[in-house]
Design a protein around this motif. Structure first.
Motif, PDB file in Angstrom:
ATOM      1  N   ILE A  91       0.987  -1.297   0.228  1.00 14.54           N
ATOM      2  CA  ILE A  91      -0.173   0.087  -0.166  1.00 14.54           C
ATOM      3  C   ILE A  91       0.970   1.304   0.050  1.00 14.54           C
ATOM      4  O   ILE A  91       1.447   1.640   0.882  1.00 14.54           O
ATOM      5  N   GLN A  92       1.057   1.722  -1.198  1.00 16.58           N
ATOM      6  CA  GLN A  92       1.818   2.979  -1.355  1.00 16.58           C
ATOM      7  C   GLN A  92       1.253   4.365  -1.075  1.00 16.58           C
ATOM      8  O   GLN A  92       0.725   5.022  -2.048  1.00 16.58           O
ATOM      9  N   SER A  93       0.975   4.748   0.181  1.00 17.02           N
ATOM     10  CA  SER A  93       0.337   5.620   0.507  1.00 17.02           C
ATOM     11  C   SER A  93       0.718   6.711   1.550  1.00 17.02           C
ATOM     12  O   SER A  93       1.025   6.437   2.494  1.00 17.02           O
ATOM     13  N   PRO A  94       0.986   8.036   1.415  1.00 21.35           N
ATOM     14  CA  PRO A  94       1.323   9.075   1.995  1.00 21.35           C
ATOM     15  C   PRO A  94       0.512   9.071   3.385  1.00 21.35           C
ATOM     16  O   PRO A  94       1.152   9.558   4.384  1.00 21.35           O
ATOM     17  N   ALA A  95      -0.616   8.505   3.645  1.00 25.51           N
ATOM     18  CA  ALA A  95      -1.261   8.445   4.781  1.00 25.51           C
ATOM     19  C   ALA A  95      -1.169   7.391   5.605  1.00 25.51           C
ATOM     20  O   ALA A  95      -1.995   7.245   6.489  1.00 25.51           O
ATOM     21  N   ASN A  96      -0.369   6.405   5.327  1.00 28.38           N
ATOM     22  CA  ASN A  96      -0.014   5.242   5.982  1.00 28.38           C
ATOM     23  C   ASN A  96       0.024   5.529   7.787  1.00 28.38           C
ATOM     24  O   ASN A  96      -0.668   5.062   8.311  1.00 28.38           O
ATOM     25  N   GLU A  97       1.143   6.226   7.874  1.00 26.56           N
ATOM     26  CA  GLU A  97       1.484   6.419   9.275  1.00 26.56           C
ATOM     27  C   GLU A  97       0.357   7.307   9.964  1.00 26.56           C
ATOM     28  O   GLU A  97       0.058   6.735  11.312  1.00 26.56           O
ATOM     29  N   ALA A  98      -0.418   8.206   9.351  1.00 26.50           N
ATOM     30  CA  ALA A  98      -1.244   9.082   9.988  1.00 26.50           C
ATOM     31  C   ALA A  98      -2.490   8.158  10.377  1.00 26.50           C
ATOM     32  O   ALA A  98      -3.269   8.058  11.280  1.00 26.50           O
ATOM     33  N   ILE A  99      -2.825   7.306   9.323  1.00 24.60           N
ATOM     34  CA  ILE A  99      -3.866   6.285   9.411  1.00 24.60           C
ATOM     35  C   ILE A  99      -3.625   5.364  10.461  1.00 24.60           C
ATOM     36  O   ILE A  99      -4.606   4.975  11.468  1.00 24.60           O
ATOM     37  N   ALA A 100      -2.555   4.605  10.606  1.00 25.47           N
ATOM     38  CA  ALA A 100      -2.120   3.947  11.451  1.00 25.47           C
ATOM     39  C   ALA A 100      -2.087   4.484  13.015  1.00 25.47           C
ATOM     40  O   ALA A 100      -2.672   3.978  14.068  1.00 25.47           O
ATOM     41  N   ALA A 101      -1.977   5.921  13.168  1.00 23.89           N
ATOM     42  CA  ALA A 101      -1.960   6.547  14.401  1.00 23.89           C
ATOM     43  C   ALA A 101      -3.368   6.633  14.923  1.00 23.89           C
ATOM     44  O   ALA A 101      -3.759   6.659  15.946  1.00 23.89           O
ATOM     45  N   THR A 102      -4.319   6.466  14.018  1.00 26.96           N
ATOM     46  CA  THR A 102      -5.665   7.022  14.545  1.00 26.96           C
ATOM     47  C   THR A 102      -6.610   5.920  14.002  1.00 26.96           C
ATOM     48  O   THR A 102      -7.831   5.996  14.609  1.00 26.96           O
ATOM     49  N   ALA A 103      -6.127   4.665  13.571  1.00 25.48           N
ATOM     50  CA  ALA A 103      -7.055   3.600  13.307  1.00 25.48           C
ATOM     51  C   ALA A 103      -7.969   3.148  14.282  1.00 25.48           C
ATOM     52  O   ALA A 103      -9.211   2.747  14.385  1.00 25.48           O
ATOM     53  N   ALA A 104      -7.078   2.781  15.611  1.00 26.24           N
ATOM     54  CA  ALA A 104      -7.985   2.090  16.707  1.00 26.24           C
ATOM     55  C   ALA A 104      -9.279   3.035  17.246  1.00 26.24           C
ATOM     56  O   ALA A 104     -10.209   2.530  17.211  1.00 26.24           O
ATOM     57  N   ASP A 105      -8.854   4.551  17.281  1.00 22.29           N
ATOM     58  CA  ASP A 105      -9.848   5.231  17.786  1.00 22.29           C
ATOM     59  C   ASP A 105     -11.113   5.268  16.734  1.00 22.29           C
ATOM     60  O   ASP A 105     -12.210   5.643  17.005  1.00 22.29           O
ATOM     61  N   ALA A 106     -10.585   5.611  15.544  1.00 23.17           N
ATOM     62  CA  ALA A 106     -11.428   5.569  14.351  1.00 23.17           C
ATOM     63  C   ALA A 106     -12.601   4.512  14.346  1.00 23.17           C
ATOM     64  O   ALA A 106     -13.937   4.583  14.179  1.00 23.17           O
ATOM     65  N   VAL A 107     -11.960   2.995  14.558  1.00 22.54           N
ATOM     66  CA  VAL A 107     -13.040   1.960  14.468  1.00 22.54           C
ATOM     67  C   VAL A 107     -13.991   2.054  15.546  1.00 22.54           C
ATOM     68  O   VAL A 107     -14.920   1.638  15.514  1.00 22.54           O
ATOM     69  N   ARG A 108     -13.108   2.335  16.839  1.00 24.78           N
ATOM     70  CA  ARG A 108     -13.939   2.394  18.144  1.00 24.78           C
ATOM     71  C   ARG A 108     -15.120   3.349  18.012  1.00 24.78           C
ATOM     72  O   ARG A 108     -16.384   3.174  18.438  1.00 24.78           O
TER      73      ARG A 108
END
Length: 249
Positions: A162-179
């Motif tokens: 997955i070649q996306s500049p948003a990878n790290e930002a999404i990783a940092a917020t993924a758990a909260d977003a799903v919750r």
């Protein structure tokens, strides 16, 4: 004498998508390494997860034969793809050749990988923090896809990442977003299961998101869904999930 036609088809977007799904939906895989003493291939079964960029991840004991082999030679091969009823060779499978890198405690990716791994393999919490266990990221270099009889393709490693500049930002917020998504829509995973016509099982839950899609899991069943285009942030991912779950068929 006429040249024989090549059995390898031209790689297209459908082949790339199938390869990504075969890799990202696998909960376990056959791992082949090179035995440091004999040089022979050595195959074993490992649990599999994926990092935020789609790179496959394994958790292994330092005492195992395959870990010792990887410490000597970082080349490895993964076989993913589950057969169903009838001829196993009629089902898609993907062989991915990788270069591995250890992810020790204290590594920048360690906590993220640990969290994502446990989302798929909750029983691993019994041993995941043992001092003799460590993670490896298996960086794809090239792959061979067999989508069934007469459907063979060659892929590059970048086709699976997955070649996306948003990878790290999404990783940092993924758990909260799903919750937050589940709090607003407690039935979202069940609605996804219904819409995507998954096998009948117990309760479903979202067990991972990334810019390219999401995973839902129930017991031994895991389903990977790939978006048509990469999401730009966690809110975009959750918006896509909601549309799939609640839109009118």
């Amino acid at each position: 004498m006429k040249d024989q036609p090549s059995p390898i088809r031209e790689t297209d977007d459908d082949a790339r998508k199938l390869a990504r799904v075969l890799l990202r939906s696998a909960r376990h895989a056959a791992l082949a390494v090179l035995d440091p003493e004999t040089g022979f291939p050595f195959a074993s079964r490992v649990l599999l997860a994926t990092d935020i960029d789609g790179v496959p991840v394994i958790l292994v004991s330092r005492l195992s034969a395959h870990t010792k082999a990887l410490a000597n030679d970082p080349r490895a091969s993964l076989l993913t793809g589950e057969p169903g009823k009838g001829d196993p060779l009629a089902y898609g499978r993907l062989t991915t050749q990788c270069l591995v890198e250890p992810v020790e405690r204290g590594h920048a990716f360690h906590e993220r990988i640990r969290t994502r791994f446990l989302e798929r393999h909750d029983k691993a919490k019994l041993y995941i923090d043992f001092p003799d266990f460590l993670f490896f990221r298996l960086n794809p270099k090239q792959a061979s896809l067999n989508g069934g009889f007469g459907r063979a393709y060659r892929l590059e490693g970048n086709d699976l990442i997955i070649q996306s500049p948003a990878n790290e930002a999404i990783a940092a917020t993924a758990a909260d977003a799903v919750r937050d998504l589940v709090e607003r829509h407690p039935d979202v995973a069940e609605r996804l299961a219904t819409r995507l016509k998954v096998p009948e099982s117990g309760s479903w839950r979202i067990c991972g998101i990334d810019p390219a899609g999401f995973d839902i899991i129930s017991g031994d069943f895991l389903l990977r869904y790939e978006f048509e285009t990469l999401a730009v942030d966690s809110d975009h991912i959750c918006s896509n999930i909601s549309k799939i779950a609640y839109s009118i068929p």
